[in-house]
Design a protein around this motif. Structure first.
Motif, PDB file in Angstrom:
ATOM      1  N   LEU A  91       0.833  -1.188   0.000  1.00 21.44           N
ATOM      2  CA  LEU A  91       0.000   0.000   0.000  1.00 21.44           C
ATOM      3  C   LEU A  91       0.869   1.238   0.000  1.00 21.44           C
ATOM      4  N   ASP A  92       0.319   2.308  -0.584  1.00 19.02           N
ATOM      5  CA  ASP A  92       1.056   3.569  -0.654  1.00 19.02           C
ATOM      6  C   ASP A  92       1.303   4.130   0.744  1.00 19.02           C
ATOM      7  N   LYS A  93       0.458   3.758   1.673  1.00 19.37           N
ATOM      8  CA  LYS A  93       0.622   4.234   3.050  1.00 19.37           C
ATOM      9  C   LYS A  93       0.165   3.120   3.983  1.00 19.37           C
ATOM     10  N   ALA A  94       1.090   2.518   4.659  1.00 15.42           N
ATOM     11  CA  ALA A  94       0.794   1.351   5.484  1.00 15.42           C
ATOM     12  C   ALA A  94      -0.291   1.659   6.505  1.00 15.42           C
ATOM     13  N   GLY A  95      -1.274   0.755   6.573  1.00 17.96           N
ATOM     14  CA  GLY A  95      -2.319   0.891   7.569  1.00 17.96           C
ATOM     15  C   GLY A  95      -3.421   1.855   7.214  1.00 17.96           C
ATOM     16  N   ASP A  96      -3.342   2.505   6.068  1.00 15.68           N
ATOM     17  CA  ASP A  96      -4.362   3.476   5.666  1.00 15.68           C
ATOM     18  C   ASP A  96      -5.406   2.755   4.831  1.00 15.68           C
ATOM     19  N   GLU A  97      -6.638   2.681   5.341  1.00 21.42           N
ATOM     20  CA  GLU A  97      -7.681   1.945   4.635  1.00 21.42           C
ATOM     21  C   GLU A  97      -8.016   2.560   3.284  1.00 21.42           C
ATOM     22  N   ASP A  98      -7.766   3.870   3.142  1.00 22.99           N
ATOM     23  CA  ASP A  98      -8.085   4.536   1.888  1.00 22.99           C
ATOM     24  C   ASP A  98      -6.939   4.473   0.890  1.00 22.99           C
ATOM     25  N   ALA A  99      -5.772   4.004   1.309  1.00 21.63           N
ATOM     26  CA  ALA A  99      -4.617   3.981   0.414  1.00 21.63           C
ATOM     27  C   ALA A  99      -4.826   2.943  -0.680  1.00 21.63           C
ATOM     28  N   ILE A 100      -4.148   3.152  -1.789  1.00 22.46           N
ATOM     29  CA  ILE A 100      -4.230   2.223  -2.907  1.00 22.46           C
ATOM     30  C   ILE A 100      -2.883   1.530  -3.061  1.00 22.46           C
ATOM     31  N   PRO A 101      -2.848   0.406  -3.760  1.00 19.55           N
ATOM     32  CA  PRO A 101      -1.567  -0.278  -3.965  1.00 19.55           C
ATOM     33  C   PRO A 101      -0.554   0.627  -4.658  1.00 19.55           C
ATOM     34  N   ASN A 102       0.699   0.466  -4.278  1.00 18.07           N
ATOM     35  CA  ASN A 102       1.769   1.238  -4.864  1.00 18.07           C
ATOM     36  C   ASN A 102       1.823   1.094  -6.380  1.00 18.07           C
ATOM     37  N   PHE A 103       2.283   2.143  -7.034  1.00 23.44           N
ATOM     38  CA  PHE A 103       2.573   2.062  -8.456  1.00 23.44           C
ATOM     39  C   PHE A 103       3.682   1.026  -8.648  1.00 23.44           C
ATOM     40  N   PRO A 104       3.555   0.146  -9.628  1.00 23.26           N
ATOM     41  CA  PRO A 104       4.584  -0.884  -9.848  1.00 23.26           C
ATOM     42  C   PRO A 104       5.865  -0.275 -10.436  1.00 23.26           C
ATOM     43  N   MET A 105       6.663   0.355  -9.602  1.00 24.60           N
ATOM     44  CA  MET A 105       7.852   1.074 -10.051  1.00 24.60           C
ATOM     45  C   MET A 105       8.831   0.171 -10.798  1.00 24.60           C
ATOM     46  N   HIS A 106       8.884  -1.110 -10.424  1.00 22.70           N
ATOM     47  CA  HIS A 106       9.834  -2.011 -11.069  1.00 22.70           C
ATOM     48  C   HIS A 106       9.541  -2.201 -12.558  1.00 22.70           C
TER      49      HIS A 106
END
Length: 495
Positions: free
Chosen positions: A14-29
């Motif tokens: 998640l873009d922000k650990a523990g944040d229910e509103d956060a979305i999965p990180n952009f796949p930077m790799h």
């Protein structure tokens, strides 16, 4: 199988650990080399520290840099350009403008240098040549008009015609000043800019795109909006734009890249406007709402690494060579394995959007996912190999990264559309319950399909979502096979 099971990419945090509103990180790799390094640095230094804002911005500017000078065959007679439509939804003050500016700096600087060169070294000569050509054409026109001898008049008219052709050519060169990008413009102005660029390629870029939507919807037009223009410029279909008092502009293979950052209220209005979906415009976009918030910091933050910035500048500069050569695009080929990966993804999308598929009600959007996968693959291929990308086959690894990125964007797109999707399903439920009420509360699934345009898969999908409102049961008659029927469970006014 759930929708998320089908489209979710490999596990990402998640873009922000523990944040229910956060979305999965952009796949930077998935962003290779200098592009990925720059995206990581942008995420580190900007206000929201969002790798979604950073990654999507870098992807958008990569697409804009390549222009129309690079393409790939995608099967049979199909050819795909790397032009993407990217939409990022974010509030002001969250760092979207910072990410946009940092990702776009080498692109913007290169355009500024091109414009300065044109203004200093080319425009003065064109103006003087045009002035002479206009006077010469006027003189020849007068001579032809005054000549009473038919043979001599025809000869003078031929000279005048050539002089007029020279004048028009010079005028067109003068109007073809370098333009890599546009902002809030009408389709008439956009068409004129595109006509003068190599490969008819331009990027529509804005970190505050609120006004663009009103223009696209026809704010300045008398004959509807500009959606068809944008759709054609995404797909490379020829189009013509009429202008009052001036010749029409004809574009043979327009190539428009888009990176728009919009505030949530403007995005809600756009997605609430059915015509923007029905026209095919919104389904062409890679859409993400990062749900970003400004983040606190502890201590001083260093600037972007010089090596990373130099690498990003160098990559964008290499890719701009393709843009400048847009009249004669270089063509890449895909390895057999890469083509198979992208073909399988296309087949997945087809299965999901056809009748009975998990995303049949979102078919206009799903229909564009595989096309965007090819476009993203070409962008990533260019980012991996720079100005020599046409010399290498598109690799399986790049195809897999492209599919992962598009699956990530598709899930983000469905999140943005979820409210509208629920409302659309609710409207269909009301229509179904009305049919049941008119038929004493019971209609067979076969009859719903034959007489009321409710496919069985749609009825079952409505039952899964609104099972408290009606039921599907098996009914046995006297003799013959049993039939499946829909029956009401609650009064229509309770829905």
């Amino acid at each position: 199988m759930s929708t998320s099971d089908w489209i979710a990419p490999p596990g990402v945090g998640l873009d922000k650990a523990g944040d229910e509103d956060a979305i999965p990180n952009f796949p930077m790799h998935c962003l290779p080399g200098a592009a990925g390094a720059m995206a990581e640095e942008i995420a580190r230094v900007t206000t929201s520290q969002s790798n979604v804002l950073a990654g999507a911005s870098v992807l958008g500017f990569l697409s804009a840099a390549v222009g129309a000078g690079f393409e790939i065959g995608t099967g049979a007679e199909r050819v795909t350009k790397p032009n993407l439509f990217v939409m990022i939804i974010a509030q002001s003050g969250t760092g979207k403008g910072e990410a946009f500016k940092l990702a776009g700096k080498p692109f913007e600087d290169a355009e500024a240098r091109e414009i300065e060169r044109f203004e200093m070294l080319i425009r003065p000569g064109l103006i003087s040549e045009l002035s002479v050509a206009e006077k010469r054409a006027k003189r020849l026109c007068t001579r032809a008009a005054q000549n009473s001898d038919l043979h001599l008049r025809n000869s003078a008219m031929e000279e005048y015609k050539k002089a007029e052709e020279e004048r028009v050519a010079l005028q067109r060169k003068l109007e073809s000043a370098p333009r890599y990008k546009v902002g809030d413009v009408t389709k008439e102005a956009l068409a004129m800019v595109m006509q003068g660029q190599p490969g008819e390629a331009v990027a529509s870029l804005s970190s505050e795109a609120r006004g663009i939507f009103s223009i696209v919807k026809g704010r300045y037009g008398k004959e509807g909006g500009d959606e068809d223009f944008y759709c054609s410029a995404y797909s490379g279909d020829s189009l013509a734009v009429d202008r009052v008092g001036r010749p029409r502009v004809v574009l043979r293979k327009p190539c428009l890249s888009v990176l728009w950052m919009v505030q949530p209220d403007a995005a809600r209005r756009a997605f609430g406007d059915e015509t923007l979906t029905e026209s095919g415009l919104l389904p062409r976009f890679l859409i993400v709402d990062p749900k970003v918030e400004p983040k606190e910091r502890q201590g001083e933050v260093s600037g972007i690494s010089k090596d990373v910035m130099d690498g990003w500048n160098s990559l964008v500069g290499d890719l701009l060579i393709y843009r400048r050569g847009g009249e004669e695009p270089m063509r890449a080929t895909a390895s057999a394995e890469a083509a198979a990966i992208l073909q399988e993804y296309e087949n997945e999308c087809i299965r999901a959007r056809r009748r009975g598929g998990a995303l049949h009600d979102m078919a206009p959007y799903v229909a564009r996912w595989s096309e965007n996968a090819w476009k993203v693959a070409l962008v990533l291929h260019a980012a991996r190999h720079g100005g020599l990308a046409h010399s290498f086959p598109l690799a399986a690894e790049t195809a897999r990264d492209a599919v992962e990125l598009v699956k990530w964007f598709s899930e983000r797109q469905l999140e943005v559309l979820s409210a509208g999707r629920t409302e659309m399903l609710r409207k269909r439920l009301v229509a179904l319950l009305a049919v049941l009420t008119e038929n004493a509360g019971e209609v067979s699934l076969r009859e719903l399909r034959r007489s009321h345009a409710f496919d069985e898969s749609e009825v079952r999908r409505l039952y899964e979502r609104f099972g408290q409102s009606f039921q599907i049961v098996e009914k046995r008659g006297t003799g013959g096979r049993p039939s499946m029927v829909a029956t009401t469970k609650r009064p229509l006014e309770d829905v």
